[in-house]
Design a protein around this motif. Structure first.
Motif, PDB file in Angstrom:
ATOM      1  N   GLY A 270      -9.361   2.264  -1.777  1.00 59.76           N
ATOM      2  CA  GLY A 270     -10.226   2.057  -2.938  1.00 59.76           C
ATOM      3  C   GLY A 270      -9.465   2.262  -4.229  1.00 59.76           C
ATOM      4  O   GLY A 270      -8.441   2.940  -4.271  1.00 59.76           O
ATOM      5  N   HIS A 271      -9.990   1.660  -5.282  1.00 59.44           N
ATOM      6  CA  HIS A 271      -9.331   1.816  -6.585  1.00 59.44           C
ATOM      7  C   HIS A 271     -10.293   1.378  -7.686  1.00 59.44           C
ATOM      8  O   HIS A 271     -11.064   0.445  -7.507  1.00 59.44           O
ATOM      9  CB  HIS A 271      -8.060   0.946  -6.660  1.00 59.44           C
ATOM     10  N   ARG A 272     -10.219   2.055  -8.825  1.00 65.94           N
ATOM     11  CA  ARG A 272     -11.099   1.722  -9.929  1.00 65.94           C
ATOM     12  C   ARG A 272     -10.817   0.314 -10.455  1.00 65.94           C
ATOM     13  O   ARG A 272     -11.737  -0.412 -10.797  1.00 65.94           O
ATOM     14  CB  ARG A 272     -10.909   2.735 -11.070  1.00 65.94           C
ATOM     15  N   VAL A 273      -9.549  -0.076 -10.460  1.00 70.32           N
ATOM     16  CA  VAL A 273      -9.208  -1.373 -11.065  1.00 70.32           C
ATOM     17  C   VAL A 273      -8.941  -2.446  -9.996  1.00 70.32           C
ATOM     18  O   VAL A 273      -9.487  -3.532 -10.031  1.00 70.32           O
ATOM     19  CB  VAL A 273      -7.960  -1.247 -11.987  1.00 70.32           C
ATOM     20  N   TYR A 274      -8.121  -2.113  -8.990  1.00 67.56           N
ATOM     21  CA  TYR A 274      -7.770  -3.133  -7.994  1.00 67.56           C
ATOM     22  C   TYR A 274      -8.962  -3.435  -7.077  1.00 67.56           C
ATOM     23  O   TYR A 274      -9.458  -2.552  -6.382  1.00 67.56           O
ATOM     24  CB  TYR A 274      -6.587  -2.668  -7.139  1.00 67.56           C
ATOM     25  N   LYS A 275      -9.440  -4.633  -7.118  1.00 66.66           N
ATOM     26  CA  LYS A 275     -10.493  -5.078  -6.190  1.00 66.66           C
ATOM     27  C   LYS A 275      -9.872  -6.094  -5.237  1.00 66.66           C
ATOM     28  O   LYS A 275     -10.476  -6.975  -4.725  1.00 66.66           O
ATOM     29  CB  LYS A 275     -11.663  -5.675  -6.973  1.00 66.66           C
ATOM     30  N   ASN A 276      -8.560  -5.884  -5.057  1.00 65.14           N
ATOM     31  CA  ASN A 276      -7.740  -6.671  -4.162  1.00 65.14           C
ATOM     32  C   ASN A 276      -6.655  -5.703  -3.729  1.00 65.14           C
ATOM     33  O   ASN A 276      -6.700  -4.532  -4.091  1.00 65.14           O
ATOM     34  CB  ASN A 276      -7.129  -7.838  -4.990  1.00 65.14           C
ATOM     35  N   PHE A 277      -5.637  -6.169  -3.040  1.00 69.45           N
ATOM     36  CA  PHE A 277      -4.572  -5.271  -2.620  1.00 69.45           C
ATOM     37  C   PHE A 277      -3.876  -4.639  -3.833  1.00 69.45           C
ATOM     38  O   PHE A 277      -3.536  -5.358  -4.777  1.00 69.45           O
ATOM     39  CB  PHE A 277      -3.531  -6.050  -1.807  1.00 69.45           C
ATOM     40  N   ASP A 278      -3.659  -3.354  -3.801  1.00 71.19           N
ATOM     41  CA  ASP A 278      -2.802  -2.687  -4.792  1.00 71.19           C
ATOM     42  C   ASP A 278      -1.377  -3.187  -4.517  1.00 71.19           C
ATOM     43  O   ASP A 278      -0.848  -2.948  -3.434  1.00 71.19           O
ATOM     44  CB  ASP A 278      -2.913  -1.159  -4.586  1.00 71.19           C
ATOM     45  N   PRO A 279      -0.754  -3.924  -5.466  1.00 67.32           N
ATOM     46  CA  PRO A 279       0.572  -4.499  -5.187  1.00 67.32           C
ATOM     47  C   PRO A 279       1.592  -3.448  -4.778  1.00 67.32           C
ATOM     48  O   PRO A 279       2.507  -3.697  -4.014  1.00 67.32           O
ATOM     49  CB  PRO A 279       0.959  -5.173  -6.508  1.00 67.32           C
ATOM     50  N   ARG A 280       1.389  -2.210  -5.256  1.00 65.24           N
ATOM     51  CA  ARG A 280       2.332  -1.132  -4.918  1.00 65.24           C
ATOM     52  C   ARG A 280       2.203  -0.760  -3.440  1.00 65.24           C
ATOM     53  O   ARG A 280       3.175  -0.435  -2.761  1.00 65.24           O
ATOM     54  CB  ARG A 280       2.054   0.081  -5.808  1.00 65.24           C
ATOM     55  N   ALA A 281       0.958  -0.822  -2.927  1.00 61.71           N
ATOM     56  CA  ALA A 281       0.726  -0.456  -1.515  1.00 61.71           C
ATOM     57  C   ALA A 281       1.470  -1.426  -0.601  1.00 61.71           C
ATOM     58  O   ALA A 281       2.051  -1.030   0.415  1.00 61.71           O
ATOM     59  CB  ALA A 281      -0.757  -0.455  -1.207  1.00 61.71           C
ATOM     60  N   LYS A 282       1.467  -2.702  -0.971  1.00 62.82           N
ATOM     61  CA  LYS A 282       2.154  -3.721  -0.162  1.00 62.82           C
ATOM     62  C   LYS A 282       3.649  -3.396  -0.086  1.00 62.82           C
ATOM     63  O   LYS A 282       4.250  -3.393   0.991  1.00 62.82           O
ATOM     64  CB  LYS A 282       2.026  -5.093  -0.826  1.00 62.82           C
ATOM     65  N   ILE A 283       4.229  -3.069  -1.252  1.00 60.98           N
ATOM     66  CA  ILE A 283       5.678  -2.812  -1.315  1.00 60.98           C
ATOM     67  C   ILE A 283       6.009  -1.529  -0.544  1.00 60.98           C
ATOM     68  O   ILE A 283       6.976  -1.468   0.220  1.00 60.98           O
ATOM     69  CB  ILE A 283       6.148  -2.693  -2.779  1.00 60.98           C
ATOM     70  N   ILE A 284       5.156  -0.504  -0.702  1.00 66.72           N
ATOM     71  CA  ILE A 284       5.428   0.795  -0.042  1.00 66.72           C
ATOM     72  C   ILE A 284       5.273   0.656   1.473  1.00 66.72           C
ATOM     73  O   ILE A 284       6.037   1.239   2.251  1.00 66.72           O
ATOM     74  CB  ILE A 284       4.524   1.903  -0.616  1.00 66.72           C
ATOM     75  N   ASP A 328      -1.374   5.373  -2.748  1.00 62.74           N
ATOM     76  CA  ASP A 328      -1.219   6.656  -2.046  1.00 62.74           C
ATOM     77  C   ASP A 328      -1.281   6.540  -0.535  1.00 62.74           C
ATOM     78  O   ASP A 328      -1.065   7.526   0.172  1.00 62.74           O
ATOM     79  CB  ASP A 328      -2.314   7.627  -2.520  1.00 62.74           C
ATOM     80  N   PHE A 329      -1.612   5.328  -0.021  1.00 59.81           N
ATOM     81  CA  PHE A 329      -1.896   5.256   1.417  1.00 59.81           C
ATOM     82  C   PHE A 329      -0.657   5.393   2.283  1.00 59.81           C
ATOM     83  O   PHE A 329      -0.673   6.082   3.281  1.00 59.81           O
ATOM     84  CB  PHE A 329      -2.627   3.941   1.739  1.00 59.81           C
ATOM     85  N   TYR A 330       0.438   4.760   1.869  1.00 61.20           N
ATOM     86  CA  TYR A 330       1.648   4.819   2.695  1.00 61.20           C
ATOM     87  C   TYR A 330       2.759   5.707   2.120  1.00 61.20           C
ATOM     88  O   TYR A 330       3.720   6.030   2.813  1.00 61.20           O
ATOM     89  CB  TYR A 330       2.228   3.403   2.885  1.00 61.20           C
ATOM     90  N   SER A 331       2.615   6.113   0.851  1.00 61.80           N
ATOM     91  CA  SER A 331       3.770   6.798   0.208  1.00 61.80           C
ATOM     92  C   SER A 331       4.133   8.094   0.924  1.00 61.80           C
ATOM     93  O   SER A 331       5.304   8.399   1.146  1.00 61.80           O
ATOM     94  CB  SER A 331       3.456   7.081  -1.270  1.00 61.80           C
ATOM     95  N   GLY A 332       3.097   8.842   1.358  1.00 60.78           N
ATOM     96  CA  GLY A 332       3.374  10.132   2.005  1.00 60.78           C
ATOM     97  C   GLY A 332       4.152   9.991   3.298  1.00 60.78           C
ATOM     98  O   GLY A 332       4.930  10.878   3.672  1.00 60.78           O
ATOM     99  N   ILE A 333       3.989   8.841   3.955  1.00 55.39           N
ATOM    100  CA  ILE A 333       4.708   8.639   5.232  1.00 55.39           C
ATOM    101  C   ILE A 333       6.204   8.544   4.966  1.00 55.39           C
ATOM    102  O   ILE A 333       7.026   9.089   5.711  1.00 55.39           O
ATOM    103  CB  ILE A 333       4.171   7.389   5.950  1.00 55.39           C
ATOM    104  N   ILE A 334       6.558   7.935   3.841  1.00 56.26           N
ATOM    105  CA  ILE A 334       7.997   7.858   3.491  1.00 56.26           C
ATOM    106  C   ILE A 334       8.488   9.239   3.045  1.00 56.26           C
ATOM    107  O   ILE A 334       9.533   9.717   3.494  1.00 56.26           O
ATOM    108  CB  ILE A 334       8.251   6.834   2.371  1.00 56.26           C
TER     109      ILE A 334
END
Ligand code: SDX
Length: 390
Positions: A270-284, A328-334
């Motif tokens: 979820g995100h206040r602004v992104y109502k699509n994929f957070d581009p950062r999440a894709k890269i992470i 925040d979804f994948y960053s902690g895994i790295i």
């Protein structure tokens, strides 16, 4: 004053300022720093280069970047008396609480208020903040481990210094691998700014009273700590570990996240602004596969994260609310694969976000924004006469 005021809880539909720094398009999932796409910057730039871009508005030449890096090194020594402040904290203190306090304490050792109209003074305050914030951020971890506090090594780069400040022990030499440095560069770039999010708006609000840069950044650290904001990266790992311990039943946790009687939320979604994929999440997400693959790390929670993401993206409740994985979804895994402890994940976010906070604070002051002071609609008691109840 009820007619003239419209209440907008969480400022969901309000803009607080004009800014030239970061552009987001929530529908299309676009993020740009000073007009450059996050995809290109994450792929090809380095963190100090992007920090310079955010703060000063243009990509630095080789000479400008070298000067910036050297001017940061000039301020990399933290006053030794700061150690007596950190010694006052229990080992169990959360690193974000220690970081916020130490950042505010830096004001005590740099009392001269910054004349923002004096370019030289402003530049020096910026270099000082970038240098000292990194050192004290790693001290929070060293303190919790009972390790001696390390010093910035002026023979190494900024991101290399993060790793040696964190992990170098006096008993043996330390050198972080290229894979780790490249992964951290990318992660810090992806966190560097995000227009008027909760913590950046806090930095602007505090700075709007003409409080100093350290005091404003300290307030930003506190706002970022919350699990609905930067604290989510720690909450995601705790959630994934709980699912893993519970036998990996992602459907059970998806049901909990949809149950209105259950306060549980799918952290990292979820995100206040992104109502699509957070581009950062894709890269992470892509970087998580690469880094864990290269390091040969098998982490069961990565598979659980992918399973949870797939299930949520196919779920009607989540689709109806445009809920996608966020930064925040994948960053902690790295972070975990790099040996960074879970309670330091939000500190990692703060280190990445620091140049964005500085850039936004500087723009707010340069634009001579008025002090932030919203109104309210009063819903309390009408006038009543004092009659003591003692
Ligand atoms: C960051 O602002 C930024 O730019 C932030 C950030 C940055 O770079 O600075 O991108 C970094 O903070 C990312 C977000 C990290 N937080 C989390 O992952 C925590 C989990 N997410 C949510 O709490 C929530 O999605 C927020 C806080 C991110 C956004 O909240 P909003 O915009 O206030 O949305 P909302 O709470 O009003 O939710 C809308 C609906 C609600 O359902 P209904 O009442 O309409 O039935 O969606 C539901 C919510 O219950 N919902 C979720 C959910 N997020 C929203 N349901 C389950 N799980 C979730 N994660």
């Amino acid at each position: 004053l009820t007619g003239a005021i419209t209440i907008d809880p969480g400022y969901k539909n309000s803009g607080s300022c004009k800014s030239e720094i970061t552009f987001l398009d929530g529908e299309l999932g676009i993020l740009r720093y000073r007009g450059y796409s996050i995809e290109e910057l994450a792929e090809s730039a380095d963190f100090l280069e992007v920090s310079y871009l955010l703060i000063f508005g243009e990509l630095p030449t080789t000479e400008q970047l070298e000067k910036f890096e050297n001017d940061i090194k000039k301020h990399s020594l933290v006053n030794e008396e700061m150690k007596s402040i950190i010694d006052g904290f229990p080992k169990t203190a959360h690193p974000m609480g220690v970081l916020s306090s130490l950042t505010s304490a830096l004001t005590a050792f740099n009392p001269k208020s910054v004349n923002v109209d004096n370019e030289k003074e402003m530049y020096e305050a910026i270099c000082k903040t970038i240098a000292k914030f990194l050192v004290i951020a790693t001290w929070t971890y060293r303190k919790s481990m009972g390790y001696p506090l390390n010093y910035y090594d002026n023979t190494q780069g900024y991101v290399e210094n993060f790793m040696q400040l964190m992990f170098k022990l006096p008993t043996q030499p330390y050198k972080a691998s290229e894979v780790v440095i490249n992964a951290l560069d990318k992660l810090f770039i992806l966190h560097a700014d995000h227009e008027q999010n909760c913590s950046t708006s806090t930095v602007r609000m505090v700075g709007s009273s003409h409080a100093g840069l350290f005091a404003s950044i300290s307030a930003g650290v506190s706002a970022l700590w919350g699990p609905l904001h930067g604290g989510a990266n720690q909450a995601v790992l705790e959630m994934l570990e709980e699912i893993n311990k519970d036998g990996g039943d992602t459907d059970k946790f998806l049901a909990k996240a949809k149950d209105k009687n259950d306060p549980f939320r799918l952290m990292g979604f979820g995100h206040r602004v992104y109502k699509n994929f957070d581009p950062r999440a894709k890269i992470i997400k892509k970087a998580a596969n690469e880094v864990l693959g290269t390091l040969g790390v098998e982490d069961p929670v990565l598979e659980i994260a992918k399973k949870l993401e797939k299930a949520a993206l196919e779920d009607e409740y989540f689709k109806a609310r445009n809920l996608y994985p966020n930064v925040d979804f994948y960053s902690g895994i790295i972070y975990r694969a790099l040996g960074i402890p879970t309670d330091m994940f939000t500190v990692m976010f703060a280190i990445g976000r620091l140049p964005g906070w500085i850039a936004q604070w500087k723009e707010m002051r340069e634009n001579k924004e008025p002090i932030g002071r919203p109104r309210q609609v009063y819903t309390g008691h009408p006038l009543r006469e004092y009659k003591s109840k003692k």
